[in-house]
Design an enzyme around this catalytic site. Structure first.
Site, PDB file in Angstrom:
ATOM      1  N   SER A 141     -77.439  33.998  -3.533  1.00 41.65           N
ATOM      2  CA  SER A 141     -77.814  35.389  -3.850  1.00 41.65           C
ATOM      3  C   SER A 141     -78.908  35.823  -2.892  1.00 41.65           C
ATOM      4  O   SER A 141     -79.623  34.985  -2.325  1.00 41.65           O
ATOM      5  CB  SER A 141     -78.357  35.451  -5.286  1.00 41.65           C
ATOM      6  OG  SER A 141     -78.999  36.688  -5.538  1.00 41.65           O
ATOM      7  N   TYR A 154     -83.737  32.074 -11.827  1.00 37.09           N
ATOM      8  CA  TYR A 154     -82.554  32.537 -11.091  1.00 37.09           C
ATOM      9  C   TYR A 154     -82.808  32.422  -9.585  1.00 37.09           C
ATOM     10  O   TYR A 154     -81.988  31.871  -8.844  1.00 37.09           O
ATOM     11  CB  TYR A 154     -82.218  33.976 -11.483  1.00 37.09           C
ATOM     12  CG  TYR A 154     -80.940  34.490 -10.837  1.00 37.09           C
ATOM     13  CD1 TYR A 154     -79.691  34.095 -11.310  1.00 37.09           C
ATOM     14  CD2 TYR A 154     -80.987  35.375  -9.755  1.00 37.09           C
ATOM     15  CE1 TYR A 154     -78.522  34.558 -10.719  1.00 37.09           C
ATOM     16  CE2 TYR A 154     -79.824  35.843  -9.162  1.00 37.09           C
ATOM     17  CZ  TYR A 154     -78.594  35.429  -9.656  1.00 37.09           C
ATOM     18  OH  TYR A 154     -77.437  35.891  -9.068  1.00 37.09           O
TER      19      TYR A 154
HETATM   20  N1  LIG Z   1     -73.747  40.887  -9.520  1.00 35.97           N
HETATM   21  C1  LIG Z   1     -74.717  40.682  -8.648  1.00 35.97           C
HETATM   22  O1  LIG Z   1     -75.509  41.585  -8.322  1.00 35.97           O
HETATM   23  C2  LIG Z   1     -74.899  39.319  -8.043  1.00 35.97           C
HETATM   24  C3  LIG Z   1     -75.776  39.190  -6.957  1.00 35.97           C
HETATM   25  C4  LIG Z   1     -75.950  37.941  -6.367  1.00 35.97           C
HETATM   26  C5  LIG Z   1     -75.255  36.846  -6.837  1.00 35.97           C
HETATM   27  N2  LIG Z   1     -74.415  37.007  -7.912  1.00 35.97           N
HETATM   28  C6  LIG Z   1     -73.703  35.813  -8.373  1.00 35.97           C
HETATM   29  O2  LIG Z   1     -72.314  36.067  -8.362  1.00 35.97           O
HETATM   30  C7  LIG Z   1     -71.681  35.168  -9.284  1.00 35.97           C
HETATM   31  C8  LIG Z   1     -70.702  35.948 -10.138  1.00 35.97           C
HETATM   32  O3  LIG Z   1     -71.446  36.792 -11.012  1.00 35.97           O
HETATM   33  P1  LIG Z   1     -70.961  38.254 -11.422  1.00 35.97           P
HETATM   34  O4  LIG Z   1     -71.971  39.199 -10.917  1.00 35.97           O
HETATM   35  O5  LIG Z   1     -69.548  38.443 -11.041  1.00 35.97           O
HETATM   36  O6  LIG Z   1     -71.145  38.207 -13.012  1.00 35.97           O
HETATM   37  P2  LIG Z   1     -70.090  38.131 -14.223  1.00 35.97           P
HETATM   38  O7  LIG Z   1     -70.912  37.890 -15.448  1.00 35.97           O
HETATM   39  O8  LIG Z   1     -69.200  39.310 -14.195  1.00 35.97           O
HETATM   40  O9  LIG Z   1     -69.227  36.830 -13.899  1.00 35.97           O
HETATM   41  C9  LIG Z   1     -69.708  35.527 -14.109  1.00 35.97           C
HETATM   42  C10 LIG Z   1     -68.573  34.674 -14.638  1.00 35.97           C
HETATM   43  O10 LIG Z   1     -69.028  33.313 -14.747  1.00 35.97           O
HETATM   44  C11 LIG Z   1     -68.538  32.795 -15.972  1.00 35.97           C
HETATM   45  N3  LIG Z   1     -69.398  31.683 -16.419  1.00 35.97           N
HETATM   46  C12 LIG Z   1     -70.682  31.752 -16.847  1.00 35.97           C
HETATM   47  N4  LIG Z   1     -71.110  30.536 -17.222  1.00 35.97           N
HETATM   48  C13 LIG Z   1     -70.085  29.681 -17.016  1.00 35.97           C
HETATM   49  C14 LIG Z   1     -69.925  28.289 -17.196  1.00 35.97           C
HETATM   50  N5  LIG Z   1     -70.910  27.530 -17.703  1.00 35.97           N
HETATM   51  N6  LIG Z   1     -68.743  27.726 -16.874  1.00 35.97           N
HETATM   52  C15 LIG Z   1     -67.724  28.480 -16.393  1.00 35.97           C
HETATM   53  N7  LIG Z   1     -67.815  29.817 -16.199  1.00 35.97           N
HETATM   54  C16 LIG Z   1     -68.989  30.404 -16.506  1.00 35.97           C
HETATM   55  C17 LIG Z   1     -68.597  33.972 -16.939  1.00 35.97           C
HETATM   56  O11 LIG Z   1     -67.782  33.764 -18.092  1.00 35.97           O
HETATM   57  C18 LIG Z   1     -68.110  35.116 -16.039  1.00 35.97           C
HETATM   58  O12 LIG Z   1     -66.717  35.242 -16.083  1.00 35.97           O
HETATM   59  C19 LIG Z   1     -72.808  34.480 -10.053  1.00 35.97           C
HETATM   60  O13 LIG Z   1     -73.031  33.197  -9.509  1.00 35.97           O
HETATM   61  C20 LIG Z   1     -74.000  35.384  -9.772  1.00 35.97           C
HETATM   62  O14 LIG Z   1     -75.223  34.697  -9.896  1.00 35.97           O
HETATM   63  C21 LIG Z   1     -74.210  38.211  -8.506  1.00 35.97           C
END
Ligand SMILES: NC(=O)c1ccc[n+]([C@@H]2O[C@H](COP(=O)([O-])OP(=O)(O)OC[C@H]3O[C@@H](n4cnc5c(N)ncnc54)[C@H](O)[C@@H]3O)[C@@H](O)[C@H]2O)c1
Length: 258
Positions: A141, A154
């Site tokens: 991230s 985080y």
């Molecule tokens: N959205 C943002 O702004 C952003 C920015 C930087 C990084 N990220 C990263 O992107 C990735 C995806 O996040 P997102 O934004 O799509 O959020 P999201 O909540 O839409 O998706 C996350 C998914 O991970 C699954 N998950 C959570 N814990 C789990 C576990 N223990 N085992 C299996 N699955 C699990 C959830 O059920 C969900 O489907 C994450 O690693 C997040 O940290 C997101």
């Protein structure tokens, strides 16, 4: 099609960045193994991929549990016979100020974001090694390189994912496996909505005020969409990106410059 018949294992494949990447890569001809904790949502995503003409299966697994990840890998191998690419997108962002953070809250972010990525990388790499080929894409991230108040675990967890990626790249390159990380900025998903609501609260602001403040930090002027991350991951699964290894790729609308 550029990902024709490539088998891609995606954690967090139910929704958000992982879910959208499953759809985009299936659209480019890949076979998707979508893995998530959330059975209803991952099933629905796979049904939507199939309805659009794509090839995908789903598995329920908690990335913190090695036996569950091994079972999901086996399900993928039974269906498709191999795994060409791994995209680790499962992740969480539980907000808490440093001084108020309980040990359980610390463990929650670190166990899913770091240990879950570690377990999945190790187990999928063992499948890739005999093939002398493979792609691993981890989700770090912008928070790995840009500190955020009330979001300490985080930020630390994502910095660990970027370093894990560099170390793994050294260990896996001799087997023809590349390991890279993406560093998304602010992307419109459930994690972002929850994180902005809670960080806003921690700073005494309402969510729309916090949203506007965050948007103002993005030189491109808008919160990104999951599809803008998914297209980069599709490229990283593609043979054309074969010489990218070990680094973290920032996808943040210019935010690091702000
Ligand atoms: N959205 C943002 O702004 C952003 C920015 C930087 C990084 N990220 C990263 O992107 C990735 C995806 O996040 P997102 O934004 O799509 O959020 P999201 O909540 O839409 O998706 C996350 C998914 O991970 C699954 N998950 C959570 N814990 C789990 C576990 N223990 N085992 C299996 N699955 C699990 C959830 O059920 C969900 O489907 C994450 O690693 C997040 O940290 C997101």
């Amino acid at each position: 099609m550029r990902l024709q018949d490539k088998v891609i294992f995606i954690t967090g494949g139910a929704k958000g960045i992982g879910g959208e990447t499953a759809k985009v890569c299936a659209g480019y001809g890949a076979k998707i193994i979508a893995v998530d904790l959330n059975e209803d949502v991952v099933k629905k995503n796979v049904e939507e991929i199939k309805a659009a003409g794509g090839d995908a299966i789903w598995a329920v697994a908690d990335v913190r549990k090695r036996d569950q990840i091994k079972a999901a890998i086996q399900k993928g191998l039974d269906a498709y016979g191999r795994i060409d690419c791994l995209f680790n997108a499962a992740g969480v962002d539980r907000i808490c100020g440093f001084l108020d953070m309980s040990d359980d809250e610390y463990d929650f972010n670190m166990d899913i974001n770091v240990k879950g990525t570690f377990i999945t990388c190790a187990e999928v790499a063992k499948i890739m090694i005999p093939n002398k080929k493979g792609r691993i894409i981890n989700t770090s991230s912008i928070a790995a390189v840009r500190e955020e108040a009330f979001n300490g675990t985080y930020c630390m967890s994502k910095a660990a994912v970027s370093m894990m990626t560099r170390v793994l790249a050294l260990e896996l390159a001799p087997y023809g496996i590349t390991t890279v990380a993406i560093q998304p900025g602010n992307i419109e998903t459930d994690i972002l909505r929850e994180s902005f609501t809670n960080r806003g609260k921690a700073e005494g602001k309402d969510v729309s005020e916090f949203y506007a403040e965050m948007e103002a930090t993005i030189p491109m002027g808008y919160i990104g969409q999951p599809s803008e991350i998914a297209e980069v991951v599709a490229f990283l699964c593609d043979d054309r990106s074969a010489y990218i290894d070990g680094n973290s790729i920032l996808i943040a609308g210019g935010k690091i410059m702000a």
